[in-house]
Structure formats: C-alpha cells, structure tokens
Scaffold this active site. Structure first.
Site, mmCIF file in Angstrom:
data_model
loop_
_atom_site.group_PDB
_atom_site.id
_atom_site.type_symbol
_atom_site.label_atom_id
_atom_site.label_comp_id
_atom_site.label_asym_id
_atom_site.label_seq_id
_atom_site.Cartn_x
_atom_site.Cartn_y
_atom_site.Cartn_z
ATOM 1 N N ASP A 1 36.594 43.684 42.599
ATOM 2 C CA ASP A 1 35.702 43.815 41.458
ATOM 3 C C ASP A 1 34.766 42.618 41.381
ATOM 4 O O ASP A 1 35.095 41.510 41.818
ATOM 5 C CB ASP A 1 36.543 43.912 40.182
ATOM 6 C CG ASP A 1 35.714 44.258 38.966
ATOM 7 O OD1 ASP A 1 35.340 45.423 38.832
ATOM 8 O OD2 ASP A 1 35.464 43.353 38.154
ATOM 9 N N MET B 1 32.441 43.506 26.356
ATOM 10 C CA MET B 1 31.165 44.078 26.804
ATOM 11 C C MET B 1 30.274 44.447 25.624
ATOM 12 O O MET B 1 29.685 45.526 25.581
ATOM 13 C CB MET B 1 31.422 45.308 27.693
ATOM 14 C CG MET B 1 32.230 44.991 28.941
ATOM 15 S SD MET B 1 32.838 46.452 29.808
ATOM 16 C CE MET B 1 34.171 46.979 28.716
ATOM 17 N N LYS C 1 30.671 46.109 39.528
ATOM 18 C CA LYS C 1 30.006 46.894 38.485
ATOM 19 C C LYS C 1 29.546 45.932 37.412
ATOM 20 O O LYS C 1 30.345 45.172 36.865
ATOM 21 C CB LYS C 1 30.949 47.932 37.875
ATOM 22 C CG LYS C 1 31.340 49.058 38.836
ATOM 23 C CD LYS C 1 32.280 50.024 38.139
ATOM 24 C CE LYS C 1 32.657 51.164 39.066
ATOM 25 N NZ LYS C 1 31.505 52.030 39.347
#
Length: 306
Positions: free
Chosen positions: A46, A184, A68
């Site tokens: 990741d 986020m 991502k």
C-alpha cells in the site's frame, strides 16, 4: 462474513496474508507481521506503508506498489485482487501489506471476501491503526474516565454509491462524551465541521495529524470553530486524521517527538526477559522495486507539498 474463515477453504488451498503495517514507524510492527514480511516472496504494498517497513523483506522478494491516494492515479482494486489470486495459485507466499490495520478502513474485508470466494485461505495480521497512533503521538488518550467514555472511528467520505453519513447525529453522540476520530476527512473538512457544529460547541478541541509517528509528522491543535482555516494550504493526496472531543487538547502540549530507536542486534524475549539475537533487517535494494505489472504513479501534488 464468517467468523471462522479457516473453514471456508481446505487446508491445502493457497494462502494470502493481509498484514497491517501500522502508521509508518517500523518499530510499531508486531512480531507476527515481521515474520510474515520476511517469509513473503511477493508483497503488494500500500502507498501508506512506511519505507522502513520494507527493510524486513527478503532481498529476492518481488515488491509491487499498489498505492491508492485521493486525487491521484491509483491501482485498480480488481487488478490487486486478481494478482493476489494468481500469485498465490503459482505457489508464491503472498502478503498484502497495508498501512494501519487491514480491517480498519483498509478494504481488508472486501479483499478477504474476494479471496475466499476464489477458494483461497486468508490470514489477517492486525496493525496499529493510524487513528490510535495519531492521538498517542500527541500525548492525548482516546478515552478518559472523566471526559471520554468511548471512541467512534468514521471515514470522512462515503464510498461509491453510498449515502452520506449523518454528521449531525454523530455530533450528538460525541457530545455525550465520545471521542470522534475521522479518517480521510481533509478534503471535506469544512462540510464535516458544519455538520458537527449542530450539536458540538464551537470551542470543542480539534486535533489534525498528518504522517503520524514519522519524523515528518505534522499536526495542528485548534477548535471546531477555527478548524476551517487550518487546511488552506493542504493538497489532494495528503492523508490526515481528525480527532474531536474534550480530550483532544486536554493534556496541553503534545508529547515530544522521539528519534526512531535502532536495535543493536538483540531484543528481549518477553517470556524470560533474556537477550535473544535477531538478524539486522537488510536494506531495500532499488532492484526490488522494479516489479512487473501495473504500478501506481506518485502524486506530484503530494510530493511537492510542504
């Protein structure tokens, strides 16, 4: 989802291990995670995994970046799942290395379901989630007997086709003595603040943390009313964690930053407290990063940010 995933596939079926790499500091890896990384022959990494974590990978391992980031080009999820299945069926020891914990906003549940549907076995190794690590880095507890009786972890943006969270309801719950941790949420911080003001006082403490536990950690301690002005210079692709509640600024100054600890070739055995030699993890060679397949491109906006 079954609580006994080991029963969903025969014992001889290929195995994929989902490993939580924690918030970034390699010293926060669990011993089980380190062992899994060292055994792996293929690692799908990741974008939020700290660079020091990869020092534990074997020199011959194939490392595939599958990052991502919001606002940046990302590796398609279906490609990641297909690659895990393909490599595991070829006999490779596949590790999906994720920032934080695989089952806390890491899409670990989705990937585990997909792998089990393909007849593969899945092992999950927990990691320290960034929401916990960020508060600890500031010296602020998530719960406190006098101030915070519980904690709520939420994501700041809904997935594709999902409805918006009821921020007013979340604010009403937090006002009863709960710490609210938002993952986020940087890109929509103004919208989130407006919803939370419906039931939270304007002077409610707010902490915003980026790159928690790493040397480049950045943080801001503010209030809900003044929260909007602290992100004017933020760029897309920069992850951040918000923490709202009465204990967000209750301990005053943040805990001092500490230099990463370096081990001198031994560690303590938890059972006997006797020194136990370990191998110094090798440095990651540049050739390890030259993996075949789709690679995520780094976000220029995030790389150029202060």
């Amino acid at each position: 989802m079954s609580l006994r995933p080991d029963l969903l596939a025969p014992a001889q079926s290929p195995l994929v291990t989902l490993v939580g790499a924690g918030p970034g500091d390699p010293d926060l890896l669990t011993l089980k995670a380190v062992r899994a990384i060292r055994r792996a022959t293929v690692l799908l990494v990741d974008d939020l995994v700290g660079p020091g974590v990869l020092r534990y990978a074997r020199r011959t391992a194939r490392i595939v970046p599958v990052g991502k980031r919001g606002g940046c080009r990302s590796t398609p999820q279906d490609f990641i799942e297909r690659m895990m299945i393909t490599e595991a069926r070829r006999g490779e020891r596949v590790v999906r290395l994720k920032g934080g914990d695989p089952f806390v906003f890491g899409r670990g549940g989705e990937e585990a379901e997909h792998l089990r549907a393909a007849g593969l076995r899945v092992e999950v190794i927990n990691g320290i989630t960034a929401g916990l690590a960020a508060c600890t880095a500031l010296g602020v507890p998530l719960t406190h007997r006098q101030h915070a009786h519980g904690v709520i972890f939420v994501t700041g943006h809904a997935g594709d086709g999902q409805s918006e969270l009821d921020w007013a309801q979340l604010a009403a719950t937090a006002a009863q003595g709960f710490t609210l941790v938002i993952y986020m949420g940087v890109a929509r911080h103004r919208h989130l603040a407006e919803g939370l003001r419906t039931h939270l006082r304007s002077d409610t403490p707010v902490a915003v943390v980026q790159h928690a536990t790493l040397p480049q950690q950045r943080h801001a301690l503010t209030t809900l009313d003044a929260h909007g002005g602290h992100h004017a210079t933020r760029k897309p692709g920069q992850p951040g964690h918000h923490r709202r509640g009465r204990r967000a600024a209750g301990l005053g100054r943040p805990a001092p930053r500490q230099r990463p600890r370096r081990y001198s070739g031994c560690r303590l055995n938890a059972a006997s407290a006797a020194p136990m030699p370990i191998k110094t993890p090798p440095k990651v060679r540049s050739s390890q990063r030259m993996a075949h397949g789709v690679r995520s491109r780094p976000c220029k906006r995030a790389a150029n940010a202060a």
